[in-house]
Design a protein around this motif. Structure first.
Motif, short mmCIF file in Angstrom:
data_model
loop_
_atom_site.label_atom_id
_atom_site.label_comp_id
_atom_site.label_asym_id
_atom_site.label_seq_id
_atom_site.Cartn_x
_atom_site.Cartn_y
_atom_site.Cartn_z
N VAL A 1 25.80 5.01 62.04
CA VAL A 1 25.99 3.65 61.50
C VAL A 1 27.48 3.33 61.55
O VAL A 1 28.31 4.11 61.09
CB VAL A 1 25.40 3.52 60.07
N PHE A 2 27.79 2.19 62.15
CA PHE A 2 29.18 1.84 62.46
C PHE A 2 29.76 0.89 61.42
O PHE A 2 29.18 -0.19 61.18
CB PHE A 2 29.27 1.18 63.84
N ASN A 3 30.88 1.26 60.84
CA ASN A 3 31.58 0.32 59.95
C ASN A 3 32.19 -0.80 60.78
O ASN A 3 32.61 -0.59 61.92
CB ASN A 3 32.69 1.04 59.18
N PRO B 1 34.56 -4.78 60.17
CA PRO B 1 35.38 -5.45 59.16
C PRO B 1 34.53 -6.10 58.07
O PRO B 1 35.00 -6.33 56.96
CB PRO B 1 36.14 -6.52 59.96
N GLN B 2 33.26 -6.39 58.37
CA GLN B 2 32.40 -7.05 57.38
C GLN B 2 31.48 -6.09 56.63
O GLN B 2 30.98 -6.43 55.56
CB GLN B 2 31.50 -8.11 58.06
N THR B 3 31.21 -4.93 57.20
CA THR B 3 30.19 -4.04 56.63
C THR B 3 30.70 -2.61 56.50
O THR B 3 31.23 -2.05 57.46
CB THR B 3 28.93 -4.02 57.54
N HIS B 4 30.48 -2.06 55.32
CA HIS B 4 30.83 -0.66 55.10
C HIS B 4 29.53 0.11 54.85
O HIS B 4 28.66 -0.33 54.13
CB HIS B 4 31.75 -0.51 53.88
N ASN B 5 29.42 1.28 55.47
CA ASN B 5 28.21 2.10 55.34
C ASN B 5 28.48 3.32 54.45
O ASN B 5 29.54 3.93 54.52
CB ASN B 5 27.76 2.57 56.72
#
Lengths: 111, 199
Positions: free
Chosen positions: B91-93, B95-99
């Protein structure tokens, strides 16, 4: 530049924890249970209300889960493990320092 | 209490000896195999493997694409496969989404790429709160994310394990994989930290 995690936590705090971990991996490899069955048994032990929030008892619960799985599979009854553990403890006390502990040293061992 | 004997086994040590005795007698385990497994997980697998996967994904867009589409195969092609890595998802971080990865049931974790999990990952405190209050949990790890950023929490299972691919730090243009590898920490691949900044 220094590598990341210069002092990664050792995975085990005591040799018995490493032993318990490896036994489960070996028994799974042998097909005694599926990994899903194992995580279910471990999850049930870890979900116990008395489990410590910091996880310090993780491997104690791991061993309890292993014993339950062995019992469910008819490999070993709980009483059998407890009695053997007592025998090992007695054998250790009867073994002079500097000598490897052997179960045969249990003074109450059946002839 | 008088010390009238030489050896005293800790109760857990005695229990493990008992288990080993029973399982060996029944032919279910081989002590040499047990030692080999311990050696593997104490010395041979660890987060350095995962760091190499992430560094390659940063440096090679084709590899990143393969990792996104079939993480199990892409990781196995780098030589990292085996137990608890049979079914991987990266799962790739952005700029909008943190995993963030957790195992709410127990302690499922991608062993071939990260080794065995740290104590906190196995602790009820983290397992029970990562899903319900991820922003607070991350703040406790020293990672404060803007409110505008979405946090996605992935709950590992016996079947599927996750690897977080953190964002590549700025200022690393032109770096080779070996140098990039040094920026990828275990926590960054669980999602409780960012990758390190260049020194």
């Amino acid at each position: 530049m220094s590598p990341p995690d210069p002092a990664p936590e050792a995975p085990f705090d005591a040799p018995w924890q490493a032993q318990a971990f490896a036994m489960v991996v070996a028994l799974h490899r042998r097909g005694l249970f599926t990994w899903a069955e194992w995580t279910e048994a471990l999850g049930a032990e870890l979900a116990c209300a008395t489990a410590r929030a910091d996880g310090a008892d993780y491997y104690t619960r791991w061993v309890a889960a292993l014993e339950r799985v062995l019992q469910a599979r008819g490999v070993a009854e709980a009483g059998e493990i407890a009695a053997l553990a007592e025998a090992w403890a007695r054998a250790a006390r009867a073994t002079p320092h500097g000598t490897p502990i052997a179960l045969e040293n249990d003074p109450q061992a059946a002839p | 209490m008088p010390h009238d004997h030489d050896n005293e086994l800790d109760p857990m040590e005695a229990r493990l000896r008992a288990l080993e005795t029973v399982l060996t007698r029944k032919g279910l385990i081989d002590p040499a195999a047990i030692d080999a497994i311990i050696d593997t997980y104490e010395h041979r697998v660890g987060p350095r493997n995962g760091a190499r996967v992430v560094a390659r994904a940063w440096a090679d867009p084709d590899f990143a694409d393969r990792l996104r589409r079939d993480a199990t195969a892409a990781i196995a092609a780098m030589g990292f496969s085996g137990r608890q890595g049979e079914h991987m998802r990266a799962v790739f971080n952005t700029p909008q989404t943190h995993n963030l990865v957790v195992c709410t049931l127990c302690s499922c974790y991608p062993w071939p790429v990260l080794g065995l999990p740290p104590g906190w990952y196995k602790a009820p405190a983290y397992r029970s709160r990562a899903v319900m209050a991820p922003r607070e949990v991350l703040a406790e790890f020293g990672l404060t994310l803007p409110d505008s950023m979405t946090i996605r929490v992935w709950d590992s299972t016996a079947e599927l394990r996750y690897l977080v691919v953190p964002m590549r730090p700025a200022g690393t243009e032109g770096w080779d994989e070996a140098a990039l590898t040094d920026l990828v920490t275990r926590d960054a691949m669980i999602g409780t930290a960012r990758a390190l900044e260049p020194a």
